[in-house]
Design a protein around this motif. Structure first.
Motif, short mmCIF file in Angstrom:
data_model
loop_
_atom_site.label_atom_id
_atom_site.label_comp_id
_atom_site.label_asym_id
_atom_site.label_seq_id
_atom_site.Cartn_x
_atom_site.Cartn_y
_atom_site.Cartn_z
N SER A 213 0.83 -1.21 0.00
CA SER A 213 0.00 0.00 0.00
C SER A 213 0.86 1.26 0.00
O SER A 213 0.50 2.27 -0.61
CB SER A 213 -0.92 0.00 1.22
N ARG A 214 2.02 1.20 0.68
CA ARG A 214 2.94 2.35 0.68
C ARG A 214 3.41 2.66 -0.73
O ARG A 214 3.45 3.83 -1.15
CB ARG A 214 4.15 2.05 1.58
N PHE A 215 3.80 1.62 -1.46
CA PHE A 215 4.28 1.81 -2.83
C PHE A 215 3.18 2.44 -3.70
O PHE A 215 3.42 3.39 -4.44
CB PHE A 215 4.71 0.47 -3.43
N TYR A 246 -2.88 2.99 9.79
CA TYR A 246 -4.32 2.77 9.83
C TYR A 246 -4.85 3.11 11.22
O TYR A 246 -4.35 2.61 12.23
CB TYR A 246 -4.65 1.30 9.54
N GLU A 247 -5.84 3.98 11.27
CA GLU A 247 -6.56 4.24 12.51
C GLU A 247 -8.04 3.96 12.26
O GLU A 247 -8.45 3.67 11.13
CB GLU A 247 -6.32 5.68 12.98
N GLU A 248 -8.83 4.03 13.29
CA GLU A 248 -10.23 3.61 13.18
C GLU A 248 -10.99 4.42 12.13
O GLU A 248 -11.77 3.87 11.36
CB GLU A 248 -10.91 3.76 14.54
N ASN A 249 -10.74 5.69 12.08
CA ASN A 249 -11.53 6.56 11.19
C ASN A 249 -10.83 6.93 9.89
O ASN A 249 -11.48 7.43 8.97
CB ASN A 249 -11.92 7.84 11.93
N ALA A 250 -9.52 6.72 9.80
CA ALA A 250 -8.80 7.16 8.60
C ALA A 250 -7.41 6.51 8.52
O ALA A 250 -6.89 6.01 9.52
CB ALA A 250 -8.66 8.68 8.60
N ILE A 251 -6.83 6.57 7.30
CA ILE A 251 -5.43 6.21 7.11
C ILE A 251 -4.64 7.51 7.09
O ILE A 251 -4.95 8.41 6.29
CB ILE A 251 -5.20 5.44 5.80
N HIS A 252 -3.63 7.62 7.93
CA HIS A 252 -2.79 8.81 7.97
C HIS A 252 -1.53 8.53 7.14
O HIS A 252 -0.75 7.62 7.45
CB HIS A 252 -2.42 9.16 9.41
N ASN A 289 -10.30 5.91 -3.11
CA ASN A 289 -10.93 4.95 -4.02
C ASN A 289 -10.21 3.61 -3.99
O ASN A 289 -10.83 2.54 -4.02
CB ASN A 289 -10.96 5.50 -5.45
N LEU A 290 -8.87 3.65 -3.94
CA LEU A 290 -8.08 2.42 -3.96
C LEU A 290 -8.16 1.67 -2.64
O LEU A 290 -8.38 0.45 -2.62
CB LEU A 290 -6.62 2.74 -4.28
N PHE A 291 -7.99 2.38 -1.53
CA PHE A 291 -7.94 1.72 -0.22
C PHE A 291 -9.31 1.57 0.43
O PHE A 291 -9.43 0.91 1.46
CB PHE A 291 -7.01 2.51 0.71
#
Length: 322
Positions: A213-215, A246-252, A289-291
């Motif tokens: 996912s980082r890439f 990854y956190e509960e409400n969002a990816i930082h 859209n991707l994640f």
């Protein structure tokens, strides 16, 4: 305890026979690798994205957008096809990053089951000729994929072009397509599947790439930069993901954008930061859209002089031999 010489009952005999049938009639699976090669800007990444039905490889109208090898996995029933999207093979290898891209693309020709040699229907160039010299040594079928046929002014131009191309090499097949408009991709996929050998599938059926996912996040940011900026800056830009949580409400996500000169940094940031804000906004939408998750994206720009011609700097950014 049952005596070894005791007769087997009809029920037991039936059970044993069915068990034997289950073992011998397991579904036969197929799995194989398909290298997508060609000069820059012929539509290799667009082709893979449309075949997969999902955007994995970044695209733009500027050449040399793809820098690294990306696997796209498509599993349909018993057949798993692993597409290898590659950087465009190009002439002139002045910098380490150019040498890396050409080496990566050439390496993809080894140990694959099919090669898709993608060209632009409108013109054949010296770089196409250079790619042809490499694919001639492939130890597998080579399919010539003539892309962008929808751009031809006169459709009756196509058949003479295909006839001339068929003289250049004994291709397994020549398939005219429009990757962007999904024209003739079904025929191409069916042809590819006919070359996929029996074998154990490498990836779970719901996995679509080997990349992290980082890439993918870094590539999305780089795509937006490439699309927004002029001819010079994109080729001297690298993106490094320094935080992906990854956190509960969002990816930082925190993305560091590297350039080679102060002038490039000013262009990238733009007047009052408007350009970098636009790039970040467009990248965040694609990431969500991707994640399939809300994304909080932070970007900042740093000057690192000469990174694109420094082998150690390239390795630290992930550009290294697989």
């Amino acid at each position: 305890m049952q005596n070894e010489d005791q007769d087997i009952t009809p029920m037991e005999e039936s059970y044993l026979d069915e068990s034997h049938l289950d073992e011998t009639h397991q579904e036969i699976t197929h799995c194989g690798f398909v290298a997508i090669v060609g000069r820059p800007n012929v539509g290799k990444s667009t082709l893979m994205n449309h075949i997969l039905g999902q955007k994995l490889s970044i695209t733009s109208r500027k050449p040399q957008t793809t820098r690294d090898q990306i696997l796209g996995v498509k599993t349909e029933g018993s057949i798993q096809t692993i597409y290898v999207d590659t950087p465009g093979l190009h002439l002139g290898q002045q910098k380490a990053i150019n040498r890396f891209m050409n080496k990566t693309a050439t390496a993809a020709l080894k140990d694959v089951d099919v090669v898709l040699f993608v060209i632009d229907a409108e013109r054949w160039t010296d770089e196409d000729e250079s790619v042809l010299q490499k694919v001639q040594y492939a130890q597998c079928p080579v399919v010539l994929v003539v892309n962008k046929v929808d751009n031809l002014d006169e459709k009756d131009e196509l058949l003479p072009k295909l006839a001339l191309l068929s003289e250049k090499m004994e291709f397994a097949q020549i398939v005219p397509i429009s990757a962007l408009r999904n024209k003739n991709l079904d025929r191409l996929e069916n042809l590819v599947e006919s070359y996929i050998p029996e074998g154990t599938q490498y990836y779970p059926e719901d996995q679509i790439t080997n990349r992290s996912s980082r890439f993918l996040a870094a590539e999305i940011v780089r795509e937006k930069i490439t699309r927004q900026l002029g001819q010079e800056v994109p080729y001297e830009v690298a993106v490094q993901i320094e935080e992906f949580v990854y956190e509960e409400n969002a990816i930082h996500i925190s993305a560091l954008i590297l350039v080679e000169r102060n002038g490039q940094k000013r262009i990238l940031i733009g007047d009052k930061g408007e350009k970098i804000k636009l790039i970040g906004r467009e990248a965040r939408i694609d990431m969500e859209n991707l994640f399939q998750h809300k994304v909080m994206l932070n970007t900042w720009v740093k000057v690192r002089s000469g990174w694109s011609d420094d082998e150690r700097a390239l390795a630290s950014l992930g550009y290294q031999d697989n």
